[in-house]
Design a protein around this motif. Sequence first.
Motif, PDB file in Angstrom:
ATOM      1  N   LEU A  31     137.610  43.624  60.382  1.00 48.56           N
ATOM      2  CA  LEU A  31     136.723  43.056  59.369  1.00 48.56           C
ATOM      3  C   LEU A  31     136.359  44.064  58.296  1.00 48.56           C
ATOM      4  CD1 LEU A  31     134.357  41.101  61.782  1.00 48.56           C
ATOM      5  CD2 LEU A  31     136.355  40.236  60.552  1.00 48.56           C
TER       6      LEU A  31
ATOM      7  N   LYS B   2     132.753  31.809  59.242  1.00 52.02           N
ATOM      8  CA  LYS B   2     132.219  32.813  60.154  1.00 52.02           C
ATOM      9  C   LYS B   2     133.249  33.213  61.205  1.00 52.02           C
ATOM     10  CE  LYS B   2     128.104  33.861  62.862  1.00 52.02           C
ATOM     11  NZ  LYS B   2     126.815  33.360  63.391  1.00 52.02           N
ATOM     12  N   LYS B   3     134.090  32.274  61.623  1.00 48.70           N
ATOM     13  CA  LYS B   3     135.091  32.591  62.650  1.00 48.70           C
ATOM     14  C   LYS B   3     136.353  33.209  62.052  1.00 48.70           C
ATOM     15  CE  LYS B   3     136.997  27.884  62.686  1.00 48.70           C
ATOM     16  NZ  LYS B   3     137.270  26.691  63.520  1.00 48.70           N
ATOM     17  N   THR B   4     136.513  33.132  60.729  1.00 47.31           N
ATOM     18  CA  THR B   4     137.652  33.760  60.043  1.00 47.31           C
ATOM     19  C   THR B   4     137.112  34.499  58.816  1.00 47.31           C
ATOM     20  OG1 THR B   4     138.044  31.666  58.856  1.00 47.31           O
ATOM     21  CG2 THR B   4     139.374  32.107  60.826  1.00 47.31           C
ATOM     22  N   LYS B   5     136.308  35.494  59.079  1.00 46.32           N
ATOM     23  CA  LYS B   5     135.583  36.212  58.023  1.00 46.32           C
ATOM     24  C   LYS B   5     136.530  36.890  57.034  1.00 46.32           C
ATOM     25  CE  LYS B   5     131.766  37.322  61.204  1.00 46.32           C
ATOM     26  NZ  LYS B   5     132.338  36.795  62.456  1.00 46.32           N
TER      27      LYS B   5
ATOM     28  N   TYR C 167     125.633  40.389  59.645  1.00 43.09           N
ATOM     29  CA  TYR C 167     125.924  41.818  59.749  1.00 43.09           C
ATOM     30  C   TYR C 167     124.659  42.673  59.710  1.00 43.09           C
ATOM     31  CZ  TYR C 167     130.970  41.081  58.890  1.00 43.09           C
ATOM     32  OH  TYR C 167     132.297  40.713  58.976  1.00 43.09           O
TER      33      TYR C 167
ATOM     34  N   LEU D 159     133.932  43.304  66.742  1.00 42.54           N
ATOM     35  CA  LEU D 159     133.000  42.170  66.808  1.00 42.54           C
ATOM     36  C   LEU D 159     133.694  40.880  67.225  1.00 42.54           C
ATOM     37  CD1 LEU D 159     130.707  42.487  63.644  1.00 42.54           C
ATOM     38  CD2 LEU D 159     130.072  42.830  66.034  1.00 42.54           C
ATOM     39  N   ASP D 160     134.729  40.512  66.487  1.00 38.39           N
ATOM     40  CA  ASP D 160     135.387  39.219  66.684  1.00 38.39           C
ATOM     41  C   ASP D 160     136.698  39.391  67.445  1.00 38.39           C
ATOM     42  OD1 ASP D 160     133.308  38.355  65.171  1.00 38.39           O
ATOM     43  OD2 ASP D 160     134.507  37.551  63.527  1.00 38.39           O
TER      44      ASP D 160
ATOM     45  N   TYR E   1     140.930  42.789  68.455  1.00 39.03           N
ATOM     46  CA  TYR E   1     139.830  42.325  67.615  1.00 39.03           C
ATOM     47  C   TYR E   1     140.294  42.139  66.173  1.00 39.03           C
ATOM     48  CZ  TYR E   1     136.838  43.786  71.493  1.00 39.03           C
ATOM     49  OH  TYR E   1     136.248  43.923  72.731  1.00 39.03           O
ATOM     50  N   ARG E   2     139.611  41.249  65.484  1.00 37.48           N
ATOM     51  CA  ARG E   2     139.865  41.095  64.048  1.00 37.48           C
ATOM     52  C   ARG E   2     139.345  42.329  63.323  1.00 37.48           C
ATOM     53  NH1 ARG E   2     141.410  36.014  62.839  1.00 37.48           N
ATOM     54  NH2 ARG E   2     140.913  34.375  64.343  1.00 37.48           N
TER      55      ARG E   2
ATOM     56  N   TYR F  61     127.342  36.373  57.583  1.00 38.72           N
ATOM     57  CA  TYR F  61     128.114  36.829  58.738  1.00 38.72           C
ATOM     58  C   TYR F  61     127.243  37.541  59.774  1.00 38.72           C
ATOM     59  CZ  TYR F  61     132.405  35.955  55.987  1.00 38.72           C
ATOM     60  OH  TYR F  61     133.417  35.383  55.242  1.00 38.72           O
TER      61      TYR F  61
ATOM     62  N   HIS G 173     140.260  38.703  68.477  1.00 35.05           N
ATOM     63  CA  HIS G 173     141.409  38.037  67.868  1.00 35.05           C
ATOM     64  C   HIS G 173     142.280  37.395  68.934  1.00 35.05           C
ATOM     65  CE1 HIS G 173     145.609  38.038  66.245  1.00 35.05           C
ATOM     66  NE2 HIS G 173     145.002  37.423  65.265  1.00 35.05           N
TER      67      HIS G 173
END
Length: 505
Positions: A190, A296-299, A494, A175-176, A187-188, A492, A178
Amino acid sequence: MLYSLSLMFMILSCAKEKVVEHPYAGLSSEYYESFSDRTMKANSQEIMEYILNIVGADHESLKADRYTRAHYKFFSTSPAAFLWINRQGVSPQAETLLACLDSCERDGFEERQFGVEYIRNDIETLRNLSFEAGGKNSVNRVLARLEYNLTKAFLRYAVGQRYGFTDPYDLFNRLDVHDSTPKRVTYRQLFDDSTHVCGRQTFYGAINAIKHDSVGIYLAKAMDHSPIYNKIKACLKNDSINRELILVNLERARWKSTDAPYLHDEYLIVNIPAFHLWAMRDNRLAIDMKIGCGQKKTKTPLLHSKIKRMELNPQWTIPWSIRKKEINGQGGNADYFNRNKYFARNKKTGENLRGADITNRIIMSPDWSIVQEGGEGNSLGRIIFRFDNNFSIFVHDTSSRGVFNRQTRSVSHGCIRVEKPYELACYMLRDKDPEMAEKIQYSMEVDMSDPKRDRRKIVGFKKVDPQVPIFIVYYTLFPVPEGDIKSFPDVYEYDSIIAKALRSI
């Protein structure tokens, strides 16, 4: 003598009589074939040809569908391909599966998602022997459809109920972004909860359940869910609760973690959307408190672990991402570094640099760490609760106490800030060490720069023994410990991701 002669005469007389043949003697197999009804004749080779046609036309992409197709392709020339049909027709296990699928709507699904109508119609055709010669309802086509559709429905429903219809790793860990380069995107992560993910062995096990007449046993295990699942499922009877909200949270509760809160008498559970932490002991609520969590940007990632130690007045080694985005460019700014109590530490020699001596080169050098001094004003607060994880996130105090007055508390870089850190420390002690509790309180309140501080009362760290399980979860519909089931904001976003995946079933 006379008797012997008479017997001989009778035998000779019979031998002269013409022997009458059996009326069916000499009839060939072709003669019997002429009396058979070809519409009732099943042929295993023809059935398999029809199954392979179905396989070629089935483009649905669920894991269950892919493994269904793989099974029939692999065993296309073997009797082992057939799981449901046999010389007597269709296995009674088909009725067991249908009985379970009849109730699938009570779990929030629709029968069409498992092809129930097609299976019922073909079983009815088989039961009534209402086959068509050469048509879509020829005996071999009906048996082929039943064989394939029963396997597909079983793998979809039984494996889905047992382990989840979606894969949380696939859903959340792409999703995010990195980092991104022309050649590579990372990606992060999560979702890092140790969860059973369906793979080859999962589906082989389910297929073996069919082979060994264990469909009923497998289905019973599949429907054995957690207390959280059962409480959320009860909401399906409540028309005032959004149905999709219920379904996405039921799916979360299906994901089979290698550990779960209800397996312990003592644990912490953090629900991100609720911005809340509950500490449980002997199945009773011991402490509840507000939390702050990742923006939200660093869940904050979802995981479970065990609290292993507490550290008082910890130093904070600033993560590389924060150094790169927030500290880079401050080189030589003595006021900035002194105000934030930052210093640089050489990883190899242990040398420390402060103030204007910290240059941009040092800030961006992998040979140096940027560290914040422990004590008053430290971003981690006066105490941190450490547990093993892959993200360097922890539960800790905070120097920004005003965050707990906010309704939305997604404020951190991923760590969990707690409203009642001292109470949580005492919980870790299990109320058995009042002297240590007093030392912890002193350590959290004393000015660490005061030369008159009582060093005998200062605690550096305390091991948590036995370790306390912690579960970081994400439920937007959640049975609050010793309270009602409540809905929470999808901070978030989801829910929509899970809902979209469920609609594809």
